[in-house]
Write a protein that holds these residues in place. Structure first.
Motif, PDB file in Angstrom:
ATOM      1  N   ILE A 170      29.034  19.337  14.906  1.00 30.25           N
ATOM      2  CA  ILE A 170      29.420  19.783  13.577  1.00 30.25           C
ATOM      3  C   ILE A 170      28.156  19.900  12.744  1.00 30.25           C
ATOM      4  O   ILE A 170      28.194  20.045  11.536  1.00 30.25           O
ATOM      5  CB  ILE A 170      30.460  18.808  12.990  1.00 30.25           C
ATOM      6  CG1 ILE A 170      31.557  18.665  14.029  1.00 30.25           C
ATOM      7  CG2 ILE A 170      31.073  19.319  11.714  1.00 30.25           C
ATOM      8  CD1 ILE A 170      32.508  17.588  13.788  1.00 30.25           C
ATOM      9  N   ALA A 203      39.979  29.477   5.859  1.00 33.22           N
ATOM     10  CA  ALA A 203      40.543  28.233   6.391  1.00 33.22           C
ATOM     11  C   ALA A 203      42.038  28.363   6.639  1.00 33.22           C
ATOM     12  O   ALA A 203      42.550  27.922   7.677  1.00 33.22           O
ATOM     13  CB  ALA A 203      40.265  27.080   5.424  1.00 33.22           C
ATOM     14  N   TRP A 257      22.879  25.512   0.404  1.00 33.69           N
ATOM     15  CA  TRP A 257      23.975  24.788   1.070  1.00 33.69           C
ATOM     16  C   TRP A 257      25.340  25.151   0.497  1.00 33.69           C
ATOM     17  O   TRP A 257      26.363  24.938   1.142  1.00 33.69           O
ATOM     18  CB  TRP A 257      23.731  23.290   1.007  1.00 33.69           C
ATOM     19  CG  TRP A 257      23.710  22.750  -0.385  1.00 33.69           C
ATOM     20  CD1 TRP A 257      22.660  22.766  -1.247  1.00 33.69           C
ATOM     21  CD2 TRP A 257      24.771  22.114  -1.070  1.00 33.69           C
ATOM     22  NE1 TRP A 257      23.009  22.194  -2.424  1.00 33.69           N
ATOM     23  CE2 TRP A 257      24.299  21.773  -2.346  1.00 33.69           C
ATOM     24  CE3 TRP A 257      26.089  21.793  -0.734  1.00 33.69           C
ATOM     25  CZ2 TRP A 257      25.093  21.139  -3.284  1.00 33.69           C
ATOM     26  CZ3 TRP A 257      26.873  21.156  -1.677  1.00 33.69           C
ATOM     27  CH2 TRP A 257      26.364  20.838  -2.929  1.00 33.69           C
ATOM     28  N   LEU A 258      25.345  25.751  -0.702  1.00 30.01           N
ATOM     29  CA  LEU A 258      26.638  26.143  -1.267  1.00 30.01           C
ATOM     30  C   LEU A 258      27.283  27.280  -0.486  1.00 30.01           C
ATOM     31  O   LEU A 258      28.472  27.536  -0.611  1.00 30.01           O
ATOM     32  CB  LEU A 258      26.448  26.579  -2.724  1.00 30.01           C
ATOM     33  CG  LEU A 258      26.132  25.454  -3.696  1.00 30.01           C
ATOM     34  CD1 LEU A 258      25.813  26.003  -5.063  1.00 30.01           C
ATOM     35  CD2 LEU A 258      27.307  24.493  -3.776  1.00 30.01           C
ATOM     36  N   LEU A 262      38.669  22.303   9.316  1.00 34.99           N
ATOM     37  CA  LEU A 262      39.195  23.482   8.623  1.00 34.99           C
ATOM     38  C   LEU A 262      39.878  23.068   7.336  1.00 34.99           C
ATOM     39  O   LEU A 262      39.781  23.750   6.315  1.00 34.99           O
ATOM     40  CB  LEU A 262      40.175  24.235   9.524  1.00 34.99           C
ATOM     41  CG  LEU A 262      39.527  24.908  10.720  1.00 34.99           C
ATOM     42  CD1 LEU A 262      40.581  25.528  11.602  1.00 34.99           C
ATOM     43  CD2 LEU A 262      38.552  25.972  10.247  1.00 34.99           C
ATOM     44  N   ILE A 284      37.315  22.703   4.694  1.00 37.98           N
ATOM     45  CA  ILE A 284      36.895  24.001   4.144  1.00 37.98           C
ATOM     46  C   ILE A 284      37.967  24.535   3.189  1.00 37.98           C
ATOM     47  O   ILE A 284      37.674  25.031   2.098  1.00 37.98           O
ATOM     48  CB  ILE A 284      36.633  25.012   5.273  1.00 37.98           C
ATOM     49  CG1 ILE A 284      35.467  24.536   6.144  1.00 37.98           C
ATOM     50  CG2 ILE A 284      36.319  26.391   4.708  1.00 37.98           C
ATOM     51  CD1 ILE A 284      35.157  25.428   7.319  1.00 37.98           C
ATOM     52  N   PHE A 285      39.224  24.388   3.615  1.00 39.01           N
ATOM     53  CA  PHE A 285      40.359  24.787   2.781  1.00 39.01           C
ATOM     54  C   PHE A 285      40.312  24.055   1.438  1.00 39.01           C
ATOM     55  O   PHE A 285      40.441  24.657   0.366  1.00 39.01           O
ATOM     56  CB  PHE A 285      41.651  24.474   3.539  1.00 39.01           C
ATOM     57  CG  PHE A 285      42.913  24.733   2.782  1.00 39.01           C
ATOM     58  CD1 PHE A 285      43.408  26.027   2.657  1.00 39.01           C
ATOM     59  CD2 PHE A 285      43.632  23.701   2.216  1.00 39.01           C
ATOM     60  CE1 PHE A 285      44.576  26.273   1.975  1.00 39.01           C
ATOM     61  CE2 PHE A 285      44.799  23.928   1.537  1.00 39.01           C
ATOM     62  CZ  PHE A 285      45.281  25.222   1.410  1.00 39.01           C
ATOM     63  N   LEU A 337      27.159  15.298  11.776  1.00 40.46           N
ATOM     64  CA  LEU A 337      27.548  15.491  10.381  1.00 40.46           C
ATOM     65  C   LEU A 337      26.538  14.871   9.420  1.00 40.46           C
ATOM     66  O   LEU A 337      26.143  15.483   8.432  1.00 40.46           O
ATOM     67  CB  LEU A 337      28.896  14.828  10.149  1.00 40.46           C
ATOM     68  CG  LEU A 337      30.097  15.721  10.061  1.00 40.46           C
ATOM     69  CD1 LEU A 337      31.341  14.896  10.055  1.00 40.46           C
ATOM     70  CD2 LEU A 337      30.011  16.574   8.833  1.00 40.46           C
ATOM     71  N   TYR A 386      29.173  25.363   8.319  1.00 42.81           N
ATOM     72  CA  TYR A 386      30.558  24.949   8.579  1.00 42.81           C
ATOM     73  C   TYR A 386      31.425  26.155   8.929  1.00 42.81           C
ATOM     74  O   TYR A 386      32.296  26.080   9.783  1.00 42.81           O
ATOM     75  CB  TYR A 386      31.130  24.224   7.361  1.00 42.81           C
ATOM     76  CG  TYR A 386      30.438  22.919   7.089  1.00 42.81           C
ATOM     77  CD1 TYR A 386      30.571  21.855   7.969  1.00 42.81           C
ATOM     78  CD2 TYR A 386      29.634  22.744   5.977  1.00 42.81           C
ATOM     79  CE1 TYR A 386      29.922  20.656   7.739  1.00 42.81           C
ATOM     80  CE2 TYR A 386      28.980  21.549   5.734  1.00 42.81           C
ATOM     81  CZ  TYR A 386      29.136  20.517   6.617  1.00 42.81           C
ATOM     82  OH  TYR A 386      28.502  19.336   6.393  1.00 42.81           O
ATOM     83  N   LEU A 387      31.155  27.294   8.249  1.00 46.89           N
ATOM     84  CA  LEU A 387      31.940  28.481   8.556  1.00 46.89           C
ATOM     85  C   LEU A 387      31.661  28.962   9.976  1.00 46.89           C
ATOM     86  O   LEU A 387      32.521  29.597  10.599  1.00 46.89           O
ATOM     87  CB  LEU A 387      31.644  29.590   7.546  1.00 46.89           C
ATOM     88  CG  LEU A 387      32.190  29.309   6.150  1.00 46.89           C
ATOM     89  CD1 LEU A 387      31.742  30.382   5.178  1.00 46.89           C
ATOM     90  CD2 LEU A 387      33.713  29.242   6.181  1.00 46.89           C
ATOM     91  N   ASN A 429      36.761  30.950   0.911  1.00 41.66           N
ATOM     92  CA  ASN A 429      36.888  29.801   1.816  1.00 41.66           C
ATOM     93  C   ASN A 429      38.350  29.502   2.120  1.00 41.66           C
ATOM     94  O   ASN A 429      38.704  29.187   3.256  1.00 41.66           O
ATOM     95  CB  ASN A 429      36.247  28.559   1.191  1.00 41.66           C
ATOM     96  CG  ASN A 429      34.753  28.537   1.400  1.00 41.66           C
ATOM     97  OD1 ASN A 429      34.226  29.284   2.215  1.00 41.66           O
ATOM     98  ND2 ASN A 429      34.081  27.685   0.665  1.00 41.66           N
ATOM     99  N   ILE A 485      31.613  27.153  12.524  1.00 40.74           N
ATOM    100  CA  ILE A 485      32.628  26.501  13.363  1.00 40.74           C
ATOM    101  C   ILE A 485      33.903  27.335  13.360  1.00 40.74           C
ATOM    102  O   ILE A 485      34.517  27.571  14.404  1.00 40.74           O
ATOM    103  CB  ILE A 485      32.910  25.081  12.837  1.00 40.74           C
ATOM    104  CG1 ILE A 485      31.654  24.230  12.963  1.00 40.74           C
ATOM    105  CG2 ILE A 485      34.069  24.449  13.589  1.00 40.74           C
ATOM    106  CD1 ILE A 485      31.702  22.938  12.210  1.00 40.74           C
ATOM    107  N   ALA A 486      34.269  27.832  12.176  1.00 36.25           N
ATOM    108  CA  ALA A 486      35.464  28.671  12.073  1.00 36.25           C
ATOM    109  C   ALA A 486      35.305  29.942  12.901  1.00 36.25           C
ATOM    110  O   ALA A 486      36.227  30.362  13.604  1.00 36.25           O
ATOM    111  CB  ALA A 486      35.724  29.012  10.600  1.00 36.25           C
ATOM    112  N   GLY A 533      37.666  25.231  -0.908  1.00 32.39           N
ATOM    113  CA  GLY A 533      38.042  26.469  -1.567  1.00 32.39           C
ATOM    114  C   GLY A 533      39.070  26.245  -2.652  1.00 32.39           C
ATOM    115  O   GLY A 533      38.911  26.716  -3.783  1.00 32.39           O
ATOM    116  N   LEU A 550      35.702  29.227  16.597  1.00 32.04           N
ATOM    117  CA  LEU A 550      37.093  28.987  16.981  1.00 32.04           C
ATOM    118  C   LEU A 550      37.869  30.285  17.029  1.00 32.04           C
ATOM    119  O   LEU A 550      38.665  30.520  17.941  1.00 32.04           O
ATOM    120  CB  LEU A 550      37.746  28.029  15.988  1.00 32.04           C
ATOM    121  CG  LEU A 550      37.237  26.616  16.057  1.00 32.04           C
ATOM    122  CD1 LEU A 550      37.759  25.817  14.890  1.00 32.04           C
ATOM    123  CD2 LEU A 550      37.653  25.980  17.363  1.00 32.04           C
TER     124      LEU A 550
END
Lengths: 309, 378
Positions: free
Chosen positions: B111, B355, B300-301, A96, A99-100, B175, B306-307, B351, B309-310, A103, B313
């Motif tokens: 991941i 996060a 990929w941008l 995380l 990701i932070f 990864l 990856y989001l 992002n 995973i967020a 950004g 969670l």
């Protein structure tokens, strides 16, 4: 495959090694203290962005570099508050945090930097031995390369020859025993994270400084994660990290070298771009006997405070 | 009486002090009451803290926080077209969320959702371009969906096998495979199926291979139902099948699970394959409406993998809860896409928002650290 190509490969391999090596050194410190810092990629981003931001407005390489490392130290404080103090899950928090960082640094570079560039590192020629044919070209590296070599020695000395390093490794293996013996687990982990992240951020700064001087969020491209693999393969030994990072540097350098080698030319360039990541997987697979420090990834709570939820 | 009044008189000089002490104690009580309330209402606290931090960050970059917040809401759900975009992105996020949630339940850290999504996208695009044009739409679309899923499953199989049989850290391998898949997609885009009319994109897949759009004004295609169906299947699998039970058993205590006869290796590989399949589906949904029936070099941008995973969670790894979670994060992401034009800050702020919110949820303990739970049970 002419001699020049091989020399160029070795030389640019050494140059490309530096960011990965710095990141690996930082990660070694964190993991020896029992903290798996997956946020390493984010720390590199912050280091690179800070370097670019300071370098764009203040034309002094050393100051910008130090600012990058300092940003890493600040990140280390934040991360240790999360990983160590709050005991959040290290893998999840690290991801995380990355990701932070993506950004924040993306916003920062878009808002503050625009097209501004920082000054970049230039290769430095040795006065006498720099004239030796072949060898001279290989060691024609920028200043930070030499500083990094010194840092390898320093980190090794810190970990293996000082009380701090011994305590750190004790905390990474058996935090409860170390705590019973009177060590302050939290303080040791804080210090490892702060110092480690400063090194990682310096790696990120190098990445920007050794290329165009412009910061892109894409510029790290997973090098922090590669460092996670390097550390395992090097078995948490700084000298090992030096050797392994060099291999990764060469695998990156092959991308540009392949154009000049006849029998490698038909291979698509994207394969060479993917090669370092494939090499990481294979290297981690081969060195699977390598064992993480026992307490890595497990948040530590002081026994007396555990009843207080 | 007299003594009482006397005592009253005696205490008079101190009365104001006592009063103020009472007020102080009152203020203290109120404050600690508020503090206790916020400690208990952890989700509310996280939301408020996130808003506060975001307002500070937006202000630091010279934007008006209210404008930013309003722009995000307006550009994610207010009009049909942006709502459709949010729904489609949410479908992809839900699928990559499943790719994280299934292995995370077994405390396997996949991941590689990003790479599995790319493998699925590559497989779908290749199928959609190379198969004969005249296959009927229904079988063609089914081939594309299953092909995409299988592409992701193969990508998930690699870290699964390496973890199960060689005990190689799945974090590092999954990864690394992300980057390998991204470069493979670059090869597909720039070399293998390059488009002479538009760089950075492949050719468009055949007409019959395109998902039908059922909500025309919002450009929403049947990818939504793939996400809904996958979430339901994943929930049934985790909650009602023996494989799901084994996955949960390994997650709560791997040693106990092994001693109880759970075939740890097989379950590990299965969890990764299931996750990879979900990730692959994400790729096959993404190449349709979202990427305009092509594979784009800059896909990929978006960071959808990856989001995911967020999202997983936020949903506390519950496949059904992933759906609203995916919608929330998708709205934040899509809403922040046009921030540069509307509020003068970079779209990367989306992002940061996601996060920050999740890190605060972790800090306040809404999302429990699974490792410490297992540690406590040992």
């Amino acid at each position: 495959m002419s001699r020049d190509v091989v020399i160029a490969l070795f030389a640019s391999g050494l140059g490309l090694m530096v960011p990965i090596l710095l990141a690996s050194l930082g990660e070694i410190l964190c993991e020896q203290a029992g903290v798996l810092n997956v946020g390493i990629e984010g720390t590199m981003l912050f280091g690179g962005a800070t370097f670019a931001a300071v370098g764009a407005y203040y034309d002094n390489l050393a100051v910008a570099m130090l600012a990058g490392a300092l940003a890493g130290a600040v990140v280390g404080v934040i991360l240790s508050a999360l990983y160590v103090r709050r005991g959040t899950d290290q893998i999840v928090t690290g991801l995380l945090f990355t990701i932070f960082a993506l950004g924040v640094t993306g916003t920062l570079s878009a808002q503050l930097l625009g097209g501004k560039t920082a000054s970049t590192l230039t290769p430095w020629k040795f006065p006498l031995i720099g004239r030796i044919p072949g060898f001279g070209e290989v060691i024609k590296q920028n200043q930070l390369f030499w500083i990094t070599l010194l840092l390898v020695v320093a980190v090794h000395y810190l970990l293996r020859r000082t009380w701090w390093g011994l305590h750190l490794r004790a905390v990474g293996e058996q935090p409860h025993a170390a705590s019973s013996a009177g060590l302050n687990v939290w303080r040791l982990r804080y210090s490892a994270l702060i110092l480690g992240n400063a090194l990682v951020a310096l790696g990120g700064a190098t990445l920007v400084a050794a290329s165009s001087g412009r910061f892109f969020t894409e510029s790290t491209a997973g090098r922090g994660y590669i460092a996670l693999g390097v550390v395992v393969v090097a078995r948490w030994n700084p000298y090992g990290a030096l050797a392994v990072s060099w291999l990764f540097g060469i695998s990156q350098a092959l991308r540009s070298a392949a154009e000049q080698i006849a029998f490698l030319d038909p291979v698509p360039v994207d394969f060479w771009s993917a090669l370092p990541y494939i090499v990481t997987i294979i290297a981690v697979l081969v060195s699977r006997g390598s064992r993480y420090p026992a307490a890595v990834g497990i948040p530590w709570r002081e026994p007396s405070t555990s009843r207080r939820k | 009486m007299e003594t009482e009044s006397l005592s009253l008189g005696d205490t008079r000089p101190q009365a104001s002090e006592e009063n103020s002490r009472d007020t102080l104690a009152g203020v203290y009580d109120t404050l600690s009451g508020i503090y206790a309330f916020f400690r208990r209402a952890r989700i509310l606290t996280s939301i408020l803290l996130t808003l506060g931090i975001m307002a500070a960050i937006a202000a630091a970059f010279g934007a008006n926080p209210v404008t930013v917040a309003w722009a995000i809401v307006r550009n994610s759900v207010s009009r049909q077209l942006v709502l459709g975009e949010t729904i489609m992105a949410a479908s992809v996020l839900a699928l990559t969320g499943l790719a994280a949630a299934i292995p995370f339940t077994a405390r396997l850290w996949n991941i590689g959702g990003e790479g599995q999504m790319f493998a699925g996208a590559i497989a779908s695009v290749i199928l959609g371009l190379t198969l004969p044009e005249n296959i009927a739409p229904v079988p063609f679309i089914l081939i594309l969906i299953i092909g995409g899923g299988l592409g992701g499953a193969i990508w998930g199989l690699i870290p699964g096998l390496l973890k199960a049989y060689f005990n190689v850290s799945e974090i590092v391998t999954s990864l690394m495979l992300n980057f390998v898949a991204i470069w493979a997609s670059s090869f597909v885009v720039n070399v293998a199926f390059s488009n002479v009319y538009s760089q950075m994109r492949t050719l468009s897949i055949h007409e019959n291979a395109r998902f039908p759009v059922f909500w025309e004004t919002a450009d929403v295609d049947i990818g939504v139902f793939i996400a809904l169906g996958a979430a339901l299947v994943a929930w049934l699998m985790l909650a009602r099948t023996s494989l799901g039970f084994s996955i949960r058993a390994i997650g709560s205590n791997p040693n106990a699970a092994r001693l109880a006869g759970v075939k740890t290796r097989k379950v590990t590989v299965s969890a990764f394959v299931a996750a990879g399949f979900a990730g692959g589906l994400a790729g096959s949904v993404a190449i349709q409406e979202i990427l305009n029936y092509t594979l784009a070099a800059d896909f990929w941008l978006y960071n959808y993998g990856y989001l995911g995973i967020a999202v997983a969670l936020l949903a506390r790894l519950n496949p059904l809860a992933i759906l609203p979670g995916a919608f929330l994060f998708s709205a934040l992401k899509v809403g922040s896409n046009s921030l540069l034009a509307t509020a003068g800050v970079s779209s990367s702020l989306g992002n940061v928002l996601i996060a920050t919110f999740l890190i605060l949820l972790l800090v306040t303990g809404v999302i429990q650290s699974r490792t410490s739970q297992a540690q406590a049970s040992q």
